[in-house]
Design a protein around this motif. Structure first.
Motif, short mmCIF file in Angstrom:
data_model
loop_
_atom_site.label_atom_id
_atom_site.label_comp_id
_atom_site.label_asym_id
_atom_site.label_seq_id
_atom_site.Cartn_x
_atom_site.Cartn_y
_atom_site.Cartn_z
N THR A 17 8.30 1.19 -7.45
CA THR A 17 7.24 0.77 -8.11
C THR A 17 7.18 1.61 -9.38
OG1 THR A 17 4.90 -0.02 -8.38
CG2 THR A 17 5.46 1.70 -6.60
N GLY A 18 6.61 1.61 -10.51
CA GLY A 18 6.33 2.63 -11.49
C GLY A 18 7.60 2.57 -12.55
N GLY A 19 7.27 3.63 -13.47
CA GLY A 19 8.17 3.70 -14.63
C GLY A 19 9.75 3.66 -14.32
N GLY A 20 9.89 4.42 -13.19
CA GLY A 20 11.29 4.44 -12.68
C GLY A 20 11.88 6.01 -12.82
N PHE A 21 13.27 5.95 -12.49
CA PHE A 21 13.84 7.38 -12.60
C PHE A 21 13.34 8.06 -11.31
CE2 PHE A 21 13.25 5.56 -16.77
CZ PHE A 21 14.76 5.22 -17.06
N GLY A 22 12.85 7.85 -10.25
CA GLY A 22 12.10 8.48 -9.23
C GLY A 22 10.91 7.52 -8.88
N GLY A 23 9.97 8.44 -8.37
CA GLY A 23 8.78 8.04 -7.99
C GLY A 23 8.83 7.15 -6.60
N CYS A 24 7.98 6.17 -6.51
CA CYS A 24 7.64 5.45 -5.21
C CYS A 24 8.37 4.32 -4.89
CB CYS A 24 6.06 5.13 -5.05
SG CYS A 24 5.11 6.41 -4.01
N VAL A 25 8.66 4.16 -3.59
CA VAL A 25 8.97 2.68 -3.05
C VAL A 25 7.81 2.15 -2.32
CG1 VAL A 25 10.41 1.41 -1.46
CG2 VAL A 25 11.27 3.16 -3.04
N ILE A 26 7.60 0.82 -2.57
CA ILE A 26 6.66 0.20 -1.86
C ILE A 26 7.52 -0.79 -0.79
CG2 ILE A 26 4.82 0.47 -3.35
CD1 ILE A 26 5.28 -2.69 -4.11
N ALA A 27 6.81 -0.90 0.54
CA ALA A 27 7.38 -1.78 1.34
C ALA A 27 6.48 -2.67 2.13
CB ALA A 27 8.17 -0.75 2.28
N LEU A 28 6.64 -3.93 2.17
CA LEU A 28 5.64 -5.02 2.78
C LEU A 28 5.98 -4.87 4.27
CD1 LEU A 28 3.20 -6.82 2.21
CD2 LEU A 28 4.87 -8.73 2.09
N VAL A 29 5.23 -4.44 5.38
CA VAL A 29 5.59 -4.55 6.80
C VAL A 29 4.58 -4.91 7.61
CG1 VAL A 29 6.80 -2.39 6.33
CG2 VAL A 29 4.62 -2.27 7.13
N ASP A 30 5.03 -5.20 8.70
CA ASP A 30 3.88 -5.85 9.65
C ASP A 30 3.27 -4.56 10.15
OD1 ASP A 30 4.31 -8.57 9.78
OD2 ASP A 30 6.04 -8.54 10.99
N GLN A 31 1.89 -4.59 10.49
CA GLN A 31 1.28 -3.31 10.83
C GLN A 31 1.97 -2.71 12.07
OE1 GLN A 31 -2.78 -4.83 11.36
NE2 GLN A 31 -3.30 -4.34 9.34
N GLN A 32 2.66 -3.43 12.96
CA GLN A 32 3.01 -2.67 14.20
C GLN A 32 4.35 -2.12 13.76
OE1 GLN A 32 2.53 -6.05 13.92
NE2 GLN A 32 4.20 -7.21 14.51
N ASP A 33 4.88 -2.57 12.80
CA ASP A 33 6.36 -1.71 12.40
C ASP A 33 6.27 -0.68 11.37
OD1 ASP A 33 7.55 -3.61 13.95
OD2 ASP A 33 7.90 -5.37 12.29
N ALA A 34 4.95 -0.41 10.91
CA ALA A 34 4.80 0.50 9.86
C ALA A 34 5.39 2.00 10.03
CB ALA A 34 3.30 0.57 9.54
N ALA A 35 4.97 2.59 11.31
CA ALA A 35 5.35 3.75 11.83
C ALA A 35 7.06 3.66 11.72
CB ALA A 35 5.00 4.07 13.17
N ALA A 36 7.75 2.72 12.38
CA ALA A 36 9.11 2.82 12.34
C ALA A 36 9.98 2.75 11.20
CB ALA A 36 9.58 1.38 13.49
N VAL A 37 9.11 1.88 10.19
CA VAL A 37 9.77 1.70 8.77
C VAL A 37 9.58 3.17 8.08
CG1 VAL A 37 9.43 0.93 6.46
CG2 VAL A 37 9.20 -0.56 8.41
N ALA A 38 8.70 3.89 8.38
CA ALA A 38 8.19 5.20 7.76
C ALA A 38 9.26 6.22 8.21
CB ALA A 38 6.81 5.72 8.07
#
Length: 399
Positions: A348-369
């Motif tokens: 997300t954002g202008g690009g060339f770095g920055g952030c990734v957003i991920a849509l996750v089930d709440q119980q999977d958030a820690a594992a994805v992180a």
């Protein structure tokens, strides 16, 4: 600053300590502020680099803010001090000296607002400002827009300009475009000014209209993770400006006002008229704007929000392959998030770095992180930081 909330590697940025900010203002200026204002950063859910092409975007305002304690002055001098810049030293500028093309450093995002107000024949006086922020810088979360918009909101309120939200946002864009030299569209500022709790904003950037759409992820058992790659980007650099020029050239060659006007249904045959580079650039803009409309339709219908996931993945692939604005570090994070169970992920954002957003089930958030941190380590990239992105309210006076 307060203590960050943490769940494994998911860490909520420390909140701004309002009392400490006011105390610092008193110490710096030997006076009381007239008020305290806050403006949020933003996450764009989908629709990247579509705003300056007249297309659609779908951001949320974040719970992370830039906060300003502000006092009106009776002259044209602006004094600014930030807790995180220049060791908190005061920067002093006179609005009568501010011109396009001037070099004001980070203060351009503030004095540029006063310059823009003067261009509109609004009454402008100087300000004393003390700043603090918990919006991550260089992460594609619009820390710069939060800075310009908190200034615009405070100036407008203090001088009773009686502006609508869209005009307040446009003052912020003028500061970024014309004084700071960052060629952004209007999305960042509109999101910072117009955000609503538990809502995403479908913005038609040509008409400058906003449709507030319910975006209550916790009610659906979902979380939106913001995964900061710590690969910094800059809107003022040549790559962002090149993408804007390429888009304009593609529109000119296709004989349309903006790429917004290229029909999706005849896209393949239309793009045959362009050379390969411009073909890729135009394809991203047209398809990502369409993905905004598809996402908005899901929200409007109250459908399962997990259906957004594939659209996020398609958007990332388009940014990577057609618009060529991702980076190896963010590609690795996006792939790791999806492999670990995210319904979808994208830069997300202008690009060339920055952030990734991920849509996750709440119980999977820690594992994805955890998977994203591990993937960065394998790739030799900086260790990402992860927090939950929560749809929140826009710029406002808070004291």
């Amino acid at each position: 600053m307060g203590s960050a909330r943490a769940d494994g590697v998911i860490r909520t940025p420390d909140p701004v300590d309002f009392d400490a900010l006011v105390a610092r203002f008193r110490s710096l200026y030997d006076a009381e502020p007239d008020g305290v204002w806050a403006a949020p950063g933003r996450v764009n859910i989908i629709g990247e680099h579509t705003d300056y092409n007249g297309g659609f975007v779908l951001p949320i305002a974040l719970a992370q803010h830039t906060v300003a304690a502000v006092r009106r002055r009776n002259d044209t001098v602006v004094r600014i001090a930030s807790a995180s810049i220049n060791d908190g030293a005061v920067v002093t500028l006179d609005l009568t000296d501010v011109t396009e093309g001037g070099d004001y450093g980070w203060a351009a995002y503030i004095v540029g607002v006063g310059w823009s107000a003067g261009q509109r024949d609004l009454p402008v006086t100087g300000l004393d400002i003390a700043l603090d922020s918990n919006v991550p810088v260089g992460a594609g979360l619009s820390s710069s827009a939060a800075l310009s918009c908190v200034t615009a909101r405070a100036w407008s309120d203090l001088l009773d300009w009686q502006l609508d939200n869209e005009t307040v946002a446009d003052l912020g864009r003028d500061a970024e475009n014309k004084i700071a030299g960052a060629p952004t569209g209007l999305m960042d500022q509109l999101a910072s000014v117009c955000g609503q709790e538990s809502h995403a904003m479908q913005i038609d950037t040509r008409a400058v209209t906003i449709t507030q759409l319910r975006f209550d992820l916790p009610a659906a058992g979902l979380s939106l993770l913001a995964i900061d790659s710590h690969t910094e980007h800059s809107h003022a650099d040549g790559e962002y400006a090149e993408r804007r020029r390429s888009s304009q050239e593609a529109a000119l060659r296709l004989g349309v006002r903006e790429l917004r006007d290229v029909p999706l249904e005849s896209l393949a045959t239309t793009l045959d008229k362009l050379p390969p580079l411009l073909r890729r650039r135009a394809r991203h803009v047209v398809t990502d704007s369409a993905r905004v409309e598809q996402t908005a339709a899901i929200l409007l219908a109250g459908d399962d929000l997990r259906r957004i996931g594939p659209l996020l993945n398609d958007s990332h692939a388009s940014m990577r392959d057609d618009y060529e604005i991702t980076a190896p570090s963010v590609d690795a994070l996006q792939e790791a998030a999806v492999a670990a169970g995210a319904h979808g992920a994208r830069m997300t954002g202008g690009g060339f770095g920055g952030c990734v957003i991920a849509l996750v089930d709440q119980q999977d958030a820690a594992a994805v992180a955890d998977a994203c941190v591990a993937a960065a380590a394998r790739g030799g990239f900086p260790t990402p930081t992860v927090f939950e992105a929560v749809a929140s309210g826009g710029a406002a006076r808070i004291r």
